[in-house]
Motif scaffolding. Sequence first.
Motif, short mmCIF file in Angstrom:
data_model
loop_
_atom_site.label_atom_id
_atom_site.label_comp_id
_atom_site.label_asym_id
_atom_site.label_seq_id
_atom_site.Cartn_x
_atom_site.Cartn_y
_atom_site.Cartn_z
N ARG A 190 0.82 -1.21 0.00
CA ARG A 190 0.00 0.00 0.00
C ARG A 190 0.86 1.27 0.00
N PRO A 225 2.66 3.42 -4.05
CA PRO A 225 2.32 4.66 -4.78
C PRO A 225 2.93 5.91 -4.15
N ALA A 240 6.56 6.01 -5.13
CA ALA A 240 6.70 6.34 -6.56
C ALA A 240 6.51 7.83 -6.77
N SER A 241 5.52 8.41 -6.10
CA SER A 241 5.27 9.85 -6.23
C SER A 241 6.43 10.65 -5.64
N ASP A 301 6.99 -3.36 -6.89
CA ASP A 301 5.86 -3.57 -7.80
C ASP A 301 5.95 -4.95 -8.45
#
Length: 237
Positions: free
Chosen positions: A31, A34, A37-38, A186
């Motif tokens: 979770r 993301p 990654a941002s 991922d």
Amino acid sequence: MAGETIMSVSPSSPAPAENQSAASVDLAWRRHIPALASAAAGIRQASDAWDSVSDSFCDTDGWPVDEHGYEDGKVKRDAEAWRHVEVFLDHGPEVLAGVRATARSADYTEGPISEELHWLRGIDATLEHAGQLQREWDQILVLMDASMPGSRKLYEDRAKEERNADGWHYADELAIRGPALVRAADHLSRRADAERSAHTTRARAALARSASGIRGTLPPSPPAPPAPGAPVPGRSR
């Protein structure tokens, strides 16, 4: 929480995933992918934005001719980058631990994420040093509150600039190692999903075969009742 202790796991350590079934792998850490990654993209954007204008503040030899504009640009870059470093401090350790628990020995030597896992060998030190910098900053704020009540704001901004400037090195490291962590995480989470799905499919097929076998075995028919007037076996007239 930013500044938490980073638990280092050696990539040469036995991978727990070797002894786990696909159905039992815990992917709660996914979770956070993301957010990481941002954050990695944000550091790169801050760096690229500065690189696109930094030359305009310098002469042909690279020396600043607009020192005020040059320093302001670096301050802005460092502040933006540190904001994303804090995201890595919040979420990175859990994802890193998840990747190392899920990766197999073969993943480090071959396959699509072997290079990414190689890059992760230095990310522990980067996160630990950045976390130490954050802890020092927290201590500075406490000291400011204790020694300069009511005057903290006068010194806080300057102290924050110094922290962000010191943190740029770690941000630059995470701009390289962060995407490697995201890609590895991922890939491993997707592989675990695929293996779990295959495991579930096989279990359902086995259950269906078992149920079919039970249905295919019919119980013996009860004996037909004797005809009216016929002697009953085992009884004398």
